[in-house]
Structure formats: C-alpha cells, structure tokens
Motif scaffolding. Structure first.
Motif, PDB file in Angstrom:
ATOM      1  N   THR A 154      -4.054   7.337   9.424  1.00 46.61           N
ATOM      2  CA  THR A 154      -4.141   6.866   8.283  1.00 46.61           C
ATOM      3  C   THR A 154      -5.393   6.934   7.585  1.00 46.61           C
ATOM      4  O   THR A 154      -6.292   7.117   8.391  1.00 46.61           O
ATOM      5  CB  THR A 154      -3.397   5.429   7.957  1.00 46.61           C
ATOM      6  N   GLN A 155      -5.495   6.946   6.026  1.00 47.37           N
ATOM      7  CA  GLN A 155      -6.803   7.035   5.609  1.00 47.37           C
ATOM      8  C   GLN A 155      -7.750   5.927   5.924  1.00 47.37           C
ATOM      9  O   GLN A 155      -9.014   5.909   6.028  1.00 47.37           O
ATOM     10  CB  GLN A 155      -6.703   7.242   4.252  1.00 47.37           C
ATOM     11  N   ARG A 156      -7.168   4.563   6.229  1.00 42.17           N
ATOM     12  CA  ARG A 156      -7.958   3.428   6.129  1.00 42.17           C
ATOM     13  C   ARG A 156      -7.057   2.581   7.539  1.00 42.17           C
ATOM     14  O   ARG A 156      -6.092   2.636   7.716  1.00 42.17           O
ATOM     15  CB  ARG A 156      -8.028   2.698   5.047  1.00 42.17           C
ATOM     16  N   LEU A 202       0.295  11.583   6.800  1.00 41.28           N
ATOM     17  CA  LEU A 202      -0.819  11.169   7.779  1.00 41.28           C
ATOM     18  C   LEU A 202      -1.720  12.228   7.913  1.00 41.28           C
ATOM     19  O   LEU A 202      -1.362  13.476   8.144  1.00 41.28           O
ATOM     20  CB  LEU A 202      -0.132  10.615   8.989  1.00 41.28           C
ATOM     21  N   ILE A 203      -2.846  11.956   8.330  1.00 39.66           N
ATOM     22  CA  ILE A 203      -3.926  12.666   8.657  1.00 39.66           C
ATOM     23  C   ILE A 203      -3.642  13.476  10.175  1.00 39.66           C
ATOM     24  O   ILE A 203      -3.039  12.772  10.937  1.00 39.66           O
ATOM     25  CB  ILE A 203      -5.479  12.313   9.001  1.00 39.66           C
ATOM     26  N   GLY A 260       0.797   6.231   3.989  1.00 38.23           N
ATOM     27  CA  GLY A 260      -0.325   7.180   4.712  1.00 38.23           C
ATOM     28  C   GLY A 260      -1.672   6.643   4.510  1.00 38.23           C
ATOM     29  O   GLY A 260      -2.592   7.291   4.682  1.00 38.23           O
ATOM     30  N   GLU A 261      -1.513   5.357   4.029  1.00 38.44           N
ATOM     31  CA  GLU A 261      -2.880   4.869   3.369  1.00 38.44           C
ATOM     32  C   GLU A 261      -3.500   3.743   4.346  1.00 38.44           C
ATOM     33  O   GLU A 261      -4.861   3.908   4.402  1.00 38.44           O
ATOM     34  CB  GLU A 261      -2.632   4.097   2.040  1.00 38.44           C
ATOM     35  N   GLU A 262      -2.927   2.912   5.135  1.00 39.16           N
ATOM     36  CA  GLU A 262      -3.499   1.874   5.821  1.00 39.16           C
ATOM     37  C   GLU A 262      -2.870   1.627   7.170  1.00 39.16           C
ATOM     38  O   GLU A 262      -1.602   1.591   6.979  1.00 39.16           O
ATOM     39  CB  GLU A 262      -3.669   0.758   4.993  1.00 39.16           C
ATOM     40  N   THR A 315       0.802  -1.168  -0.040  1.00 41.24           N
ATOM     41  CA  THR A 315       0.002   0.255  -0.005  1.00 41.24           C
ATOM     42  C   THR A 315       0.866   1.175   0.074  1.00 41.24           C
ATOM     43  O   THR A 315       2.074   1.224   0.309  1.00 41.24           O
ATOM     44  CB  THR A 315      -0.885   0.047   1.371  1.00 41.24           C
ATOM     45  N   GLY A 337     -11.438  10.740  11.820  1.00 41.78           N
ATOM     46  CA  GLY A 337     -11.246  11.105  10.176  1.00 41.78           C
ATOM     47  C   GLY A 337     -10.821   9.874   9.608  1.00 41.78           C
ATOM     48  O   GLY A 337     -10.332  10.094   8.269  1.00 41.78           O
ATOM     49  N   PHE A 338     -11.027   8.594   9.865  1.00 37.52           N
ATOM     50  CA  PHE A 338     -10.460   7.610   9.102  1.00 37.52           C
ATOM     51  C   PHE A 338     -11.632   6.718   8.838  1.00 37.52           C
ATOM     52  O   PHE A 338     -12.538   6.927   9.316  1.00 37.52           O
ATOM     53  CB  PHE A 338      -9.481   6.817   9.959  1.00 37.52           C
ATOM     54  N   GLN A 339     -11.438   5.691   7.767  1.00 38.99           N
ATOM     55  CA  GLN A 339     -12.428   4.978   7.340  1.00 38.99           C
ATOM     56  C   GLN A 339     -12.189   3.441   7.706  1.00 38.99           C
ATOM     57  O   GLN A 339     -11.109   2.936   7.435  1.00 38.99           O
ATOM     58  CB  GLN A 339     -12.418   4.949   5.786  1.00 38.99           C
TER      59      GLN A 339
END
Length: 610
Positions: A259-261, A373-374, A197-199, A194, A295-297
């Motif tokens: 991270t986003q997820r 990162l967020i 900053g994605e997972e 990945t 704010g993450f999924q």
C-alpha cells in the motif's frame, strides 16, 4: 333504538311484547345500594328467529337501552359445532386473532380448532428435556466460562452434532454470561474509511498460549489492509527488528503488493523517538531503508492513540476470541498450521467471513484492491541478522544459547551466520549456504543438538556396524532434507547396499557446492529418475562450476620466495673468493683466453679480405 338492534332486526321487540321492565326486588339488592334510585332492567331475549340466511356469530343480546356489560368469570373452554364451522370457513381469509374477534371466542380455542382440523401445525412446547440445547448445556457452559463468543460456540457444538438455531443458543449464552461475567462497557470511537491500496495497518499483540504442555509467550504480528479488511497473521518468538522486517516482507508477498502508507505505533524497532515541537518521528535507519526499498510511506500514530489503527486492534480481538482462546497446541508447527487453516481455509471465519462493517468477504474485496497495490521489487530486502561465529573443533557453534552441529568441514573456522525469525543459515568460506535448520523447541533450549549427517564424511571408527549406521544416516539425511525423501527411497532401491556410499557423496557435494545448489541438482536428477550421486555431481559441475582457488600472499616469512618475488641470481657477492685464489690460471681462464684468440684471428682475416 340501539346500534345492535339496528344491525340485527330480529332482536327488535314486537308490538304485542311486554315492554315493562322486570324490576328487581328491593330485598335482593345489597345493603349499600340506594333503593330509591331506579334499578337496571333485564330485556327479553330472542333465542331463535324466523329469518333465513347466514346467521351472525352467537352472542348474547344486550339491553335495548344500554350496551351489554362484559361477562366476568372463567373464560370459555368449549366451542359449538356452528362456531367450529365458522372458524374453518374464515381460516382462509383471516388469522387466528381476527377470527377470534369476529366469532367472539378466545384465540386459544380458535388455534385449537385449526390444529384439530389439520389447518395449523402443532405447537412445539419447550418442556424440560426436549430442547436441542440439552445435550450440549455442559459443553456450552464450559465455553462460556472461557469467554468464547456465541458464533464460535455455535460452530464448535455444530461439529459435535448440534442442529439447532443460533437464536436460542444466543439467549442461553446471554443468561450464562450474566452469571459469569458482566456486560462489557461501550466506548464511543471515531470511525473513518480509506480508499483501496492506500493504507496498511500493522501491530504486535502478545499472547500466553499452552504449547506442548508449557505456557509460552507468543507474539502475533497482524497486518490488515484497511480497505478490504484482508488480514495477514503470523506468530513469532520475539519482536526484534529482523523479525518485524521479515514479517512485513512475508505480508507483502501474501498480499501481492504494498500500500501507499503503512500505519504503525511507536515501536522501538521502527521509531527511535520524536523531535521538534510537532513531535516528528525519528525513524530507525534500517527501517527507513526497508520502506524506501519497497516504496511505501511509514506513518507513526500519536502516543496512546490506538483508535488510529482501530481496524487492526479489532482484528486481534477476533483472533483471540475465534482462534486462540481456550485452545491448546502441540507445537509451534501445529500453531502455524491451525493459523493458516483458520485464516483462509475455513468457510465463514478469518478472511472468508462476512465483515460486519463492509458487508463483504475480505478475500473477495481484496481481488478489487490488489490491482491498486504497489508492485513488489525484483530483489527482496535483506531482513536477516548477520554475524561471524567461530566453529569449535567438534564442529559445533552456539546460536541463541543452544549449541548446534555444523558440517565437519567447517570445524576450526570462522563462518558467517544469518539469523532469521524461524531458522538460521551457516555460510561456508565461499559464501554458499552450508547448513540451514530451524530453532529447537523451548523445552530443548540449552541442549546440544547433533545432526549425524554433519559427521558422515569423517573416517568411520573400526568395529562400527554398517547397517545400523546406514539406517541412522538415512533418517538423519531425510530430517535435514525432507523434500529429498523420494530421491533417497529411489537411491536405496537402485543402489541397495551401496546407498550409504552415495548418501555420503551427496553430503560432500553439499559441503562443496552449498546446500541450496545440491537440493536443486538432486531435484533435477529425481525428475529424470537418475538416482545416482554421480549424476548429481555432473549437474553441479555443469551448472555451478567452481572458481580456481587463488593463492593468498602471506604477510611475511617465506612468502616472497614462494611467489617468486625475488631478484635474478647474481655472483657479485662471491668476488672475494676469486681474489683469494691469486693469478693462477684456471680451466675457466684457459677457456676464456682461447676464445679471445679465436675472436682476434677471425677479425684479422676479415680485415685482410676487405
């Protein structure tokens, strides 16, 4: 003419040399050999030549008609002086194998000559008792039986004085492991990567560890950044939802962002179930609020699909093999300290190791991932469990099966309690923290835990020793507030025998203004070297003024009269008393008549004057 005679003309037969071959007598032949067939002949040999110049290596001249057959029997064990000189001369151009081939001797003789001449280092022989592993064979065998990896065994015996290489250790460990355990079965797994900053992959893993002499069930929470492979690890006593949220919030602080997820399995504290034909996860409302706050999924793996977060699963194996297996811990604090040292403060392990897949150090790769990162929100999410508890008259309350004392001012009151993973907080009626402490060890569960500082403001019993109680109060205060130990030392030096009085004043300030505010005020007073409870009180009064206490209106009884919610006074209810008195005049009536006559005279005078 053979190839040998072409190359070395000195071995050619001369014209006057007898060319007739020497015939072997028939009697010398074996019985099985047919004597009617032509026999082999032995050519004449020329041992010396008259030609000058460099001579080739000494060889036996083969037959002029057939190539020489290989000599059978023992190999040569001696070498001539001429061959020694040739070996030394050729050493600067060739290796031992090629020199042996050119000279016509064994490689062992060539190596022996070079060692004698000092041109080759002596060979090391693995004789019994000379291996570097010999002093550590028992230690290695014990660790192999525990299932430790070769890397960890090498690190541990190196700390004991082993200075050998890892290769010989790995070979020895492999031989020992074949006797103890079998080879692990290999499985084909699907790999994927990945972006930065994605997972983030998270999961729980239970371990049974010896802590303070007892086997304790420990829950490890692991959070792994999929790109940089940076790991966050923490050990907890349970897997409650509040513990999960507190661990994730700590991980976000540790990584410096989100991270986003976030990938996790179907744990009941996050996923209530699945709905629809596509098995869409039904998220827990509080966990969903937590995800929205940061704010993450959230992403739930399919059931029985551990390979989706295989990076995290593999890190648990690393934690077990490199940190926990075969280790003993004196307390939970010892476990947490060794975890922190292993994770970020030990070269070559944890987040400072060279990752086998990325070929990068996780801490170094994290520096590249951190800007992506967020950003963390300004306010943190409330991850604790909150409930109301009733404090008994002895100033104690029950927390998870164990009774703890609280400040005596809270006795016989209902208070709010916040339960965290490692500690709990008790709030006073104004919402300030009145008491905060960690949970007791497992061997103390169910006992009564007494803090003497909670009873320090009560009247002392007559006949009690002052010095002894003061010493116990000092120790108890420092146990309750470990960071304020320097202030207590300065207070004792300055106030001497009055130190217990100031310590009790600090405890009263803690009960009145809250524990956090009191600690901040004491730290400020310590910064300015004001070791005095009065200085702490002035700081609290200036920075944390208390609101005026409003009266709470009661529901009935004398409340309306107390608050003034009544009608104005009136004598109408006493008119029957006037009728019972009759027409007799009273001083009040005479005063009224005189007043009326005066008013009439004044009005007449005003009329005539007009």
């Amino acid at each position: 003419m053979t190839r040998f005679t072409k190359r070395f003309p000195e071995h050619r037969p001369k014209p006057d040399q007898d060319q007739s071959p020497t015939t072997t007598p028939a009697s010398a032949l074996p019985d099985s050999q047919d004597q009617s067939k032509p026999q082999c002949t032995t050519p004449a040999r020329s041992l010396k030549t008259d030609q000058q110049g460099p001579q080739p290596p000494k060889q036996l001249a083969p037959s002029l008609e057939q190539p020489a057959q290989r000599r059978r029997g023992r190999p040569r064990t001696k070498i001539s002086a001429e061959e020694r000189e040739e070996v030394v001369r050729l050493q600067q151009f060739y290796g031992a194998r090629k020199i042996a081939k050119r000279i016509g001797v064994s490689r062992y003789l060539v190596t022996q000559v070079l060692e004698q001449q000092g041109l080759l280092s002596p060979r090391t022989t693995s004789l019994p008792g000379t291996s570097k592993l010999d002093p550590f064979r028992e230690t290695i065998e014990l660790r192999v039986k525990k299932g430790l990896t070769t890397k960890r065994i090498h690190r541990e015996i190196a700390a004991l004085g082993y200075d050998g290489g890892r290769t010989i250790l790995a070979e020895h460990v492999q031989q020992l492991r074949l006797r103890v355990t079998g080879e692990p079965k290999t499985q084909v797994k699907r790999r994927f990567e990945t972006a930065a900053g994605e997972e983030l992959q998270i999961d729980w893993s239970p371990y049974l560890l010896p802590i303070a002499g007892l086997m304790v069930q420990v829950r490890a929470l692991g959070c792994l950044l999929a790109f940089s492979r940076k790991l966050y690890l923490r050990f907890y006593r349970n897997e409650r939802q509040s513990t999960l949220l507190e661990g994730l919030a700590s991980a976000f602080q540790y990584f410096g962002g989100i991270t986003q997820r976030v990938v996790l399995d179907n744990m009941s504290t996050a996923v209530l179930g699945h709905i629809g034909s596509d098995q869409k996860p039904l998220w827990h409302p509080r966990f969903l609020d937590f995800a929205r706050h940061y704010g993450f999924q959230p992403f739930a793996c399919r059931v029985r699909d551990p390979d989706r977060k295989g990076k995290k699963e593999k890190s648990f194996r690393l934690v077990w093999d490199d940190l926990l297996k075969g280790s003993e811990f004196s307390s939970w604090e010892d476990l947490d300290q060794r975890r922190a040292v292993w994770l970020d403060h030990t070269p070559g392990v944890g987040n400072q190791r060279l990752h086998g897949t990325t070929r990068r150090v996780p801490n170094e790769a994290w520096l590249q991932e951190r800007p992506l990162l967020i950003q963390l929100p300004e306010a943190s999410f409330s991850v604790h469990e909150e409930s109301a508890r009733l404090v008994d008259r002895d100033a104690t309350l029950s927390i998870r099966g164990t009774r703890y004392t609280v400040p005596a001012a809270l006795a016989n009151r209902s208070v709010a309690v916040r339960l965290y993973a490692e500690h709990f907080e008790v709030l006073d009626p104004n919402g300030r923290i009145a008491c905060s402490r960690t949970y007791v060890a497992d061997d103390q569960k169910g006992q009564l835990i007494i803090d003497p500082t909670h009873y320090a403001n009560l009247p002392r019993r007559p006949g009690g020793g002052n010095s002894g109680s003061a010493e116990r109060l000092d120790d108890a205060f420092i146990r309750r507030f470990p960071n304020l130990s320097p202030f207590i030392d300065g207070l004792k030096l300055r106030m001497k025998s009055l130190a217990p009085v100031h310590i009790r004043s600090l405890l009263r300030l803690s009960d009145r203004y809250g524990q956090e505010a009191m600690v901040v005020a004491v730290s400020r007073a310590q910064h300015y070297r004001r070791f005095d409870a009065n200085a702490v009180q002035r700081i609290l009064e200036r920075n944390h003024p208390l609101a005026e206490t409003d009266l709470i209106p009661p529901l009935g009884g004398a409340g309306p009269a107390i608050l003034g919610e009544v009608e104005s006074p009136c004598f109408d209810g006493f008119s029957d008393l006037d009728r019972a008195a009759g027409p007799a005049s009273t001083p009040a009536d005479s005063l009224t008549d005189s007043t009326d006559s005066t008013d009439s005279t004044d009005s007449e005078d005003e009329h005539h004057g007009s």
